[in-house]
Design a protein around this motif. Structure first.
Motif, short mmCIF file in Angstrom:
data_model
loop_
_atom_site.label_atom_id
_atom_site.label_comp_id
_atom_site.label_asym_id
_atom_site.label_seq_id
_atom_site.Cartn_x
_atom_site.Cartn_y
_atom_site.Cartn_z
N LEU A 73 -25.16 9.96 -8.12
CA LEU A 73 -26.41 9.63 -7.44
C LEU A 73 -27.43 9.03 -8.41
N LEU A 74 -27.52 9.61 -9.61
CA LEU A 74 -28.46 9.11 -10.61
C LEU A 74 -28.08 7.69 -11.04
N ASP A 75 -26.80 7.44 -11.20
CA ASP A 75 -26.33 6.09 -11.54
C ASP A 75 -26.68 5.10 -10.43
N GLU A 76 -26.50 5.53 -9.21
CA GLU A 76 -26.79 4.67 -8.06
C GLU A 76 -28.26 4.24 -8.05
N HIS A 77 -29.14 5.15 -8.46
CA HIS A 77 -30.58 4.86 -8.47
C HIS A 77 -31.06 4.33 -9.83
N GLU A 78 -30.13 4.11 -10.74
CA GLU A 78 -30.43 3.58 -12.08
C GLU A 78 -31.46 4.45 -12.81
N ILE A 79 -31.19 5.75 -12.80
CA ILE A 79 -32.03 6.73 -13.49
C ILE A 79 -31.36 7.15 -14.79
N TYR A 80 -32.10 7.09 -15.90
CA TYR A 80 -31.56 7.55 -17.17
C TYR A 80 -31.52 9.09 -17.19
N TYR A 81 -30.44 9.64 -17.73
CA TYR A 81 -30.33 11.10 -17.80
C TYR A 81 -29.60 11.54 -19.07
N GLU A 82 -29.85 12.79 -19.43
CA GLU A 82 -29.16 13.45 -20.53
C GLU A 82 -28.58 14.75 -20.00
N ILE A 83 -27.57 15.26 -20.68
CA ILE A 83 -26.91 16.48 -20.24
C ILE A 83 -27.01 17.54 -21.33
N ALA A 84 -27.58 18.68 -20.99
CA ALA A 84 -27.64 19.82 -21.91
C ALA A 84 -26.46 20.73 -21.61
N THR A 85 -25.69 21.05 -22.63
CA THR A 85 -24.47 21.83 -22.45
C THR A 85 -24.42 23.00 -23.43
N ASN A 86 -23.35 23.77 -23.35
CA ASN A 86 -23.14 24.86 -24.29
C ASN A 86 -22.81 24.35 -25.68
N GLU A 87 -22.60 23.03 -25.83
CA GLU A 87 -22.31 22.44 -27.13
C GLU A 87 -23.43 21.52 -27.61
N GLY A 88 -24.56 21.55 -26.94
CA GLY A 88 -25.67 20.69 -27.33
C GLY A 88 -25.99 19.66 -26.26
N ILE A 89 -26.81 18.68 -26.63
CA ILE A 89 -27.28 17.66 -25.68
C ILE A 89 -26.50 16.36 -25.88
N TYR A 90 -26.17 15.73 -24.77
CA TYR A 90 -25.40 14.48 -24.79
C TYR A 90 -26.16 13.37 -24.09
N THR A 91 -26.02 12.16 -24.61
CA THR A 91 -26.56 10.97 -23.96
C THR A 91 -25.58 9.82 -24.15
N ALA A 92 -25.70 8.82 -23.31
CA ALA A 92 -24.88 7.61 -23.46
C ALA A 92 -25.73 6.45 -23.94
N ASN A 93 -27.02 6.69 -24.23
CA ASN A 93 -27.91 5.60 -24.62
C ASN A 93 -28.96 6.14 -25.60
N LYS A 94 -28.70 5.98 -26.88
CA LYS A 94 -29.59 6.49 -27.92
C LYS A 94 -30.97 5.84 -27.88
N GLU A 95 -31.01 4.53 -27.67
CA GLU A 95 -32.28 3.81 -27.66
C GLU A 95 -33.16 4.28 -26.50
N GLN A 96 -32.54 4.48 -25.34
CA GLN A 96 -33.29 4.95 -24.18
C GLN A 96 -33.81 6.35 -24.42
N ARG A 97 -33.04 7.15 -25.14
CA ARG A 97 -33.45 8.51 -25.45
C ARG A 97 -34.71 8.49 -26.32
#
Length: 290
Positions: free
Chosen positions: A94-118
């Motif tokens: 759904l977030l991809d469909e609306h072109e919303i940037y997101y990050e994921i917080a997990t038990n192993e730390g935070i993940y992103t697919a776009n460092k510059e956007q972060r």
């Protein structure tokens, strides 16, 4: 009498320099001398919450990631509420469909697919919390934060969340147009029924499992300590603090808090740059608030 105090961090316990003021530290020590336990309840993960606490010499239990994970003073995990894998996939689509940037917080730390956007999004968040900074200064602080709190960069977050050994604890979304773009998306996600959608700033929404809320986590800790909620005090400034303001017998909204947040609190204290947390703690104890 209050026996447990839970305080938010950003915009609440932390001042404009992202530090805990001497007045706040002194009030926390005062509470502890009265046999009252102090803890933080933050949207940050534990690694991001620790530095200002360590700098101030405060060791305490933590509610992190909006209640998705609870740690004792020693850093042992006591409770977690991850988002189910199928719900994560549905949400990311759904977030991809609306072109919303997101990050994921997990038990192993935070993940992103776009460092510059972060970097750009954190700079905007820093500029919102510290309006005296220029945008270039906010960018510099964002880059420094990235160096201090390493984030995992991956090509495909959808592939990442398929891992059975990974627990997704929070999804945080940013958009420069704020509520105009994020509001409709938040409503769609809320309709899933499995998630809690809150916010810690004008340009973000934070997505957790429905059981990962600060209020639920505070209640969990209080129950574990055999402390009735009437003897719990909570302090916050933003929408992700509402559930714990509602849960506690004594609740304070910050002077810099959102107007709607103040409506949920019993009391209002000064702003975070005026050591509002310290003033609230002393008032609650000295006046024996209920």
């Amino acid at each position: 009498m209050i026996k447990l105090i839970a305080s938010d961090m950003d915009g609440t316990l932390l001042n404009a320099e992202m530090q805990i003021s001497e007045e706040n530290v002194a009030a926390i020590r005062y509470a502890q001398s009265q046999g009252i336990e102090f803890m933080v309840a933050t949207g940050r993960n534990r690694a991001e919450a620790l530095p200002p606490l360590t700098q101030a010499g405060i060791e305490c239990a933590m509610i992190t990631l909006n209640g998705a994970q609870v740690f004792d003073k020693a850093g042992n995990s006591l409770f977690s509420a991850p988002i189910e894998q199928t719900v994560v996939q549905k949400t990311l689509a759904l977030l991809d469909e609306h072109e919303i940037y997101y990050e994921i917080a997990t038990n192993e730390g935070i993940y992103t697919a776009n460092k510059e956007q972060r970097i750009e999004n954190f700079a905007s968040a820093i500029a919102e919390m510290m309006p005296h900074l220029t945008y270039n200064m906010a960018i510099a602080m964002s880059v420094a934060r990235l160096d201090f709190f390493p984030i995992h960069i991956v090509e495909d977050l959808h592939e990442l969340v398929m891992r059975d050994d990974l627990s997704v604890l929070k999804i945080i979304c940013f958009h420069k147009e704020g509520a105009k773009r994020l509001g409709p998306v938040a409503k769609e996600i809320d309709a899933f029924g499995d998630l809690a959608v809150t916010s810690s700033g004008q340009n973000n929404i934070e997505i957790n499992h429905r059981n990962a809320q600060k209020g639920i986590a505070v209640s969990h800790v209080a129950n574990d300590r055999q402390i009735p909620l009437s003897e719990v005090m909570t302090i916050g400034d933003n929408l992700n603090d509402v559930s714990m303001l509602q849960a506690a017998g004594v609740s304070f909204a910050m002077g810099n808090g959102l107007p709607e947040v103040k409506e949920y609190a019993k009391y209002v204290t000064e702003t975070n740059i005026e050591s509002g947390v310290g003033k609230a703690i002393r008032r609650a104890i000295d006046e024996n608030l209920a």
